[in-house]
Design a protein around this motif. Structure first.
Motif, PDB file in Angstrom:
ATOM      1  N   ASN A  17      -7.159  12.859 -11.854  1.00 39.21           N
ATOM      2  CA  ASN A  17      -7.568  12.458 -13.195  1.00 39.21           C
ATOM      3  C   ASN A  17      -8.123  11.041 -13.203  1.00 39.21           C
ATOM      4  OD1 ASN A  17      -7.649  12.726 -16.121  1.00 39.21           O
ATOM      5  ND2 ASN A  17      -5.871  11.397 -16.170  1.00 39.21           N
ATOM      6  N   LYS A  18      -7.460  10.148 -12.464  1.00 35.11           N
ATOM      7  CA  LYS A  18      -7.866   8.736 -12.467  1.00 35.11           C
ATOM      8  C   LYS A  18      -9.272   8.543 -11.906  1.00 35.11           C
ATOM      9  CE  LYS A  18      -4.475   6.688 -14.494  1.00 35.11           C
ATOM     10  NZ  LYS A  18      -4.000   7.898 -15.164  1.00 35.11           N
ATOM     11  N   MET A  19      -9.668   9.363 -10.939  1.00 36.68           N
ATOM     12  CA  MET A  19     -11.003   9.224 -10.374  1.00 36.68           C
ATOM     13  C   MET A  19     -12.072   9.401 -11.458  1.00 36.68           C
ATOM     14  SD  MET A  19     -12.628  11.018  -6.985  1.00 36.68           S
ATOM     15  CE  MET A  19     -12.391  12.718  -7.505  1.00 36.68           C
ATOM     16  N   PHE A  20     -11.887  10.397 -12.312  1.00 35.11           N
ATOM     17  CA  PHE A  20     -12.861  10.647 -13.373  1.00 35.11           C
ATOM     18  C   PHE A  20     -12.745   9.610 -14.491  1.00 35.11           C
ATOM     19  CE2 PHE A  20     -12.231  14.788 -11.313  1.00 35.11           C
ATOM     20  CZ  PHE A  20     -13.535  15.022 -10.913  1.00 35.11           C
ATOM     21  N   GLU A  21     -11.542   9.087 -14.703  1.00 38.68           N
ATOM     22  CA  GLU A  21     -11.398   8.017 -15.685  1.00 38.68           C
ATOM     23  C   GLU A  21     -12.111   6.754 -15.202  1.00 38.68           C
ATOM     24  OE1 GLU A  21      -7.327   9.268 -18.038  1.00 38.68           O
ATOM     25  OE2 GLU A  21      -7.218   7.624 -16.592  1.00 38.68           O
ATOM     26  N   TYR A  22     -12.012   6.449 -13.920  1.00 38.41           N
ATOM     27  CA  TYR A  22     -12.759   5.314 -13.369  1.00 38.41           C
ATOM     28  C   TYR A  22     -14.256   5.506 -13.607  1.00 38.41           C
ATOM     29  CZ  TYR A  22      -8.541   4.271 -10.518  1.00 38.41           C
ATOM     30  OH  TYR A  22      -7.277   3.965 -10.072  1.00 38.41           O
ATOM     31  N   MET A  23     -14.720   6.723 -13.357  1.00 40.88           N
ATOM     32  CA  MET A  23     -16.138   7.017 -13.561  1.00 40.88           C
ATOM     33  C   MET A  23     -16.519   6.872 -15.023  1.00 40.88           C
ATOM     34  SD  MET A  23     -16.422  10.324 -10.997  1.00 40.88           S
ATOM     35  CE  MET A  23     -18.115  10.728 -11.436  1.00 40.88           C
TER      36      MET A  23
ATOM     37  N   GLU B 108     -18.606  15.018  -2.326  1.00 41.68           N
ATOM     38  CA  GLU B 108     -19.538  15.737  -3.201  1.00 41.68           C
ATOM     39  C   GLU B 108     -19.571  15.119  -4.590  1.00 41.68           C
ATOM     40  OE1 GLU B 108     -19.565  20.127  -5.270  1.00 41.68           O
ATOM     41  OE2 GLU B 108     -18.967  19.991  -3.173  1.00 41.68           O
ATOM     42  N   ILE B 109     -18.411  14.728  -5.103  1.00 35.24           N
ATOM     43  CA  ILE B 109     -18.342  14.136  -6.430  1.00 35.24           C
ATOM     44  C   ILE B 109     -18.846  12.694  -6.430  1.00 35.24           C
ATOM     45  CG2 ILE B 109     -16.775  13.410  -8.287  1.00 35.24           C
ATOM     46  CD1 ILE B 109     -14.956  15.801  -7.414  1.00 35.24           C
ATOM     47  N   ILE B 110     -18.392  11.890  -5.477  1.00 36.43           N
ATOM     48  CA  ILE B 110     -18.686  10.461  -5.461  1.00 36.43           C
ATOM     49  C   ILE B 110     -20.048  10.148  -4.853  1.00 36.43           C
ATOM     50  CG2 ILE B 110     -17.932   8.201  -4.608  1.00 36.43           C
ATOM     51  CD1 ILE B 110     -16.122   9.417  -6.766  1.00 36.43           C
ATOM     52  N   GLU B 111     -20.278  10.615  -3.641  1.00 33.70           N
ATOM     53  CA  GLU B 111     -21.509  10.224  -2.949  1.00 33.70           C
ATOM     54  C   GLU B 111     -22.718  11.021  -3.417  1.00 33.70           C
ATOM     55  OE1 GLU B 111     -20.697  10.181   1.264  1.00 33.70           O
ATOM     56  OE2 GLU B 111     -19.633   8.250   1.088  1.00 33.70           O
ATOM     57  N   ASP B 112     -22.543  12.291  -3.738  1.00 35.37           N
ATOM     58  CA  ASP B 112     -23.678  13.072  -4.225  1.00 35.37           C
ATOM     59  C   ASP B 112     -24.161  12.573  -5.583  1.00 35.37           C
ATOM     60  OD1 ASP B 112     -23.355  14.496  -1.928  1.00 35.37           O
ATOM     61  OD2 ASP B 112     -23.064  16.449  -2.876  1.00 35.37           O
ATOM     62  N   ASN B 113     -23.271  11.948  -6.348  1.00 36.84           N
ATOM     63  CA  ASN B 113     -23.663  11.338  -7.625  1.00 36.84           C
ATOM     64  C   ASN B 113     -23.977   9.851  -7.479  1.00 36.84           C
ATOM     65  OD1 ASN B 113     -23.367  13.469  -9.825  1.00 36.84           O
ATOM     66  ND2 ASN B 113     -21.379  13.650  -8.828  1.00 36.84           N
ATOM     67  N   ASN B 114     -23.950   9.368  -6.231  1.00 32.90           N
ATOM     68  CA  ASN B 114     -24.266   7.967  -5.922  1.00 32.90           C
ATOM     69  C   ASN B 114     -23.489   6.998  -6.819  1.00 32.90           C
ATOM     70  OD1 ASN B 114     -25.528   5.840  -4.553  1.00 32.90           O
ATOM     71  ND2 ASN B 114     -27.226   5.754  -6.017  1.00 32.90           N
ATOM     72  N   CYS B 115     -22.165   7.225  -6.875  1.00 31.46           N
ATOM     73  CA  CYS B 115     -21.355   6.359  -7.731  1.00 31.46           C
ATOM     74  C   CYS B 115     -20.214   5.693  -6.961  1.00 31.46           C
ATOM     75  CB  CYS B 115     -20.816   7.120  -8.936  1.00 31.46           C
ATOM     76  SG  CYS B 115     -19.777   8.531  -8.553  1.00 31.46           S
ATOM     77  N   GLY B 116     -20.316   5.669  -5.631  1.00 29.02           N
ATOM     78  CA  GLY B 116     -19.301   4.984  -4.857  1.00 29.02           C
ATOM     79  C   GLY B 116     -19.448   5.249  -3.378  1.00 29.02           C
ATOM     80  N   ILE B 117     -18.429   4.836  -2.622  1.00 26.43           N
ATOM     81  CA  ILE B 117     -18.422   4.962  -1.173  1.00 26.43           C
ATOM     82  C   ILE B 117     -17.138   5.655  -0.744  1.00 26.43           C
ATOM     83  CG2 ILE B 117     -18.458   3.699   1.019  1.00 26.43           C
ATOM     84  CD1 ILE B 117     -19.822   1.382  -0.485  1.00 26.43           C
ATOM     85  N   CYS B 118     -17.252   6.658   0.125  1.00 25.01           N
ATOM     86  CA  CYS B 118     -16.085   7.358   0.639  1.00 25.01           C
ATOM     87  C   CYS B 118     -15.760   6.871   2.048  1.00 25.01           C
ATOM     88  CB  CYS B 118     -16.322   8.864   0.640  1.00 25.01           C
ATOM     89  SG  CYS B 118     -16.438   9.571  -1.034  1.00 25.01           S
TER      90      CYS B 118
ATOM     91  N   LYS C  90     -23.271   2.804 -13.421  1.00 25.84           N
ATOM     92  CA  LYS C  90     -24.079   3.562 -14.387  1.00 25.84           C
ATOM     93  C   LYS C  90     -24.162   5.029 -13.990  1.00 25.84           C
ATOM     94  CE  LYS C  90     -27.030  -0.160 -16.179  1.00 25.84           C
ATOM     95  NZ  LYS C  90     -28.413  -0.693 -16.255  1.00 25.84           N
ATOM     96  N   ASN C  91     -24.317   5.289 -12.687  1.00 24.47           N
ATOM     97  CA  ASN C  91     -24.367   6.675 -12.212  1.00 24.47           C
ATOM     98  C   ASN C  91     -23.049   7.404 -12.479  1.00 24.47           C
ATOM     99  OD1 ASN C  91     -26.973   6.258 -11.262  1.00 24.47           O
ATOM    100  ND2 ASN C  91     -26.325   5.846  -9.165  1.00 24.47           N
ATOM    101  N   ALA C  92     -21.945   6.686 -12.272  1.00 26.39           N
ATOM    102  CA  ALA C  92     -20.628   7.281 -12.518  1.00 26.39           C
ATOM    103  C   ALA C  92     -20.481   7.661 -13.983  1.00 26.39           C
ATOM    104  CB  ALA C  92     -19.533   6.299 -12.107  1.00 26.39           C
ATOM    105  N   ARG C  93     -20.855   6.748 -14.845  1.00 26.97           N
ATOM    106  CA  ARG C  93     -20.767   6.989 -16.280  1.00 26.97           C
ATOM    107  C   ARG C  93     -21.661   8.164 -16.698  1.00 26.97           C
ATOM    108  NH1 ARG C  93     -18.003   7.192 -20.843  1.00 26.97           N
ATOM    109  NH2 ARG C  93     -19.358   7.027 -22.640  1.00 26.97           N
TER     110      ARG C  93
ATOM    111  N   TYR D 270     -18.689  15.869 -16.104  1.00 33.65           N
ATOM    112  CA  TYR D 270     -17.251  15.707 -15.874  1.00 33.65           C
ATOM    113  C   TYR D 270     -16.560  15.191 -17.136  1.00 33.65           C
ATOM    114  CZ  TYR D 270     -18.821  15.825 -10.965  1.00 33.65           C
ATOM    115  OH  TYR D 270     -19.403  16.154  -9.768  1.00 33.65           O
ATOM    116  N   ASN D 271     -16.560  15.986 -18.207  1.00 28.15           N
ATOM    117  CA  ASN D 271     -15.964  15.517 -19.459  1.00 28.15           C
ATOM    118  C   ASN D 271     -15.108  16.606 -20.096  1.00 28.15           C
ATOM    119  OD1 ASN D 271     -17.681  16.998 -21.623  1.00 28.15           O
ATOM    120  ND2 ASN D 271     -19.195  16.129 -20.222  1.00 28.15           N
ATOM    121  N   TRP D 272     -14.156  16.177 -20.948  1.00 27.91           N
ATOM    122  CA  TRP D 272     -13.207  17.110 -21.536  1.00 27.91           C
ATOM    123  C   TRP D 272     -13.853  18.063 -22.527  1.00 27.91           C
ATOM    124  CZ3 TRP D 272      -9.227  19.763 -20.715  1.00 27.91           C
ATOM    125  CH2 TRP D 272      -8.540  20.395 -21.760  1.00 27.91           C
ATOM    126  N   SER D 273     -14.961  17.685 -23.124  1.00 29.52           N
ATOM    127  CA  SER D 273     -15.606  18.545 -24.115  1.00 29.52           C
ATOM    128  C   SER D 273     -15.903  19.927 -23.538  1.00 29.52           C
ATOM    129  CB  SER D 273     -16.893  17.890 -24.624  1.00 29.52           C
ATOM    130  OG  SER D 273     -17.542  18.739 -25.551  1.00 29.52           O
TER     131      SER D 273
END
Length: 372
Positions: A283-289, A305-315, A343-346, A353-356
């Motif tokens: 859960n925290k990973m998506f909250e950080y994003m 796949e979640i982090i690097e494919d969306n270019n929002c961090g480094i694994c 910005k990419n994470a957001r 990746y949202n609760w809606s």
């Protein structure tokens, strides 16, 4: 109005997944929702949800499994509901008991983890018993779930596990609310912390390597919020050279989490490669994003796949303080890269990746269960 009873002998009354996401969503869409907990804090009504307290929890795990579950069962079974929705593996037998007592009611198991894998990593279970207990649980779970009306899984991997076992199952992911943590408007140079970690503080979650990384290379400041799993990990971290870089806040509320995220440059989630982590979606990973923070994360295939494919961090290798430190310095030394990845994470949260989207799945699943 259909009556829904969620119940748990383990989770807190304001649990993000159970209360804030599932119960409140159902209440907002016309269901009469009650959440039975065992915390000794009394009854209340909050955000349209009736919270009923079955009493103070037992003092240890074994006592909780015998006594708290019985108290929760008595309270839940006194509330005749159209759907009973429970959240702990130790309550499977209670779910079956309710199903037998009220054949016209529907019973759902919400599996937050792959518990058979989780058992194999529990430090409080002697190592030579873990495989046996995990196998016994897996057999019991598979035999039991087919008697229930539905399974809600917290990740696609857990959902796949239950579908293979012949259950009616769906994944409802722990994605964040789009706007709850979107307060990251402070300029990078004005932020107080280089790194933030929020969550349970344990060896298996890689926190010791993360703290050690703070002492390597250029000095880094770090905020940690959460509770220590045990005294051993607390002592280990506090004797690490990196601990001098840490501001420790203990357990904090949602408002403080939002504030700390807004004051931080990079977020970290470097769980170690336990069976129950590799296919997890913390859960925290998506909250950080959602907060618009670039992330340093474990190099599991799904996380990449979640982090690097969306270019929002480094694994990175979560068991290497050196690799973690280098990734942190790569980001912290490049404000433009941090801004771009944040910005990419957001944007990834806004788009997928949202609760809606998950709340709609929850409502449709309930409708299908009630229609049977």
């Amino acid at each position: 109005m259909k009556k829904i009873v969620h119940f748990s002998s383990v989770h807190q009354r304001y649990d993000i997944r159970i209360f804030l996401k599932e119960c409140v969503t159902l209440a907002q869409h016309g269901y009469d929702v009650t959440f039975v907990v065992a915390d000794g804090l009394g009854n209340e009504v909050k955000q349209g949800v009736n919270i009923i307290d079955a009493g103070k929890p037992a003092g240890n795990r074994l006592a909780r499994m015998f006594f708290s579950t019985k108290k929760v069962y008595r309270m839940a079974s006194n509330l005749r509901a159209d759907i009973y929705h429970f959240h702990d593996p130790e309550l499977i037998h209670i779910g079956l008991k309710i199903k037998s007592k009220f054949p016209g009611s529907k019973v759902i198991f919400d599996s937050h983890e792959n518990y058979a894998d989780d058992i194999s990593e529990k430090p409080y279970i002697p190592k030579y018993f873990r495989a046996l207990i995990a196998a016994a649980y897996k057999y019991y779970e598979k035999k039991s779930i087919r008697k229930l009306d539905g399974i809600i899984a917290a990740t696609p991997s857990i959902n796949h596990h239950f579908c293979n076992a012949g259950a009616k199952s769906i994944d409802i992911n722990n994605y964040p609310f789009v706007d709850e943590l979107n307060f990251n408007s402070i300029e990078q140079h004005s932020k107080q912390y280089d790194i933030i970690y929020i969550g349970a503080i344990s060896e298996i979650r890689g926190v010791s390597f993360l703290v050690d990384a703070c002492a390597l290379g250029s000095q880094k400041s770090m905020a940690i919020a959460g509770t220590f799993a045990n005294k051993a990990i607390e002592e280990k971290l506090k004797t690490s050279m990196g601990w001098s870089c840490v501001d420790y806040f203990g357990q904090v509320n949602r408002e403080t989490i939002a504030k700390l995220l807004s004051q931080s440059r990079v977020a970290a989630v470097t769980f170690l490669p336990a069976p129950n982590h590799i296919e997890s979606q913390p859960n925290k990973m998506f909250e950080y994003m959602s907060a618009g923070l670039p992330i340093v994360a474990s190099n599991f295939p799904l996380w990449k796949e979640i982090i690097e494919d969306n270019n929002c961090g480094i694994c990175v290798n979560p068991e290497s303080a050196k690799d973690i430190s280098q990734a942190l310095e790569q980001l912290l030394s490049n404000p433009n890269l941090m801004l771009e990845m944040g910005k990419n994470a957001r944007q990834a949260v806004i788009e997928k990746y949202n609760w809606s989207s998950e709340s709609n799945k929850l409502l449709k699943f309930y409708q299908s269960i009630l229609a049977e």
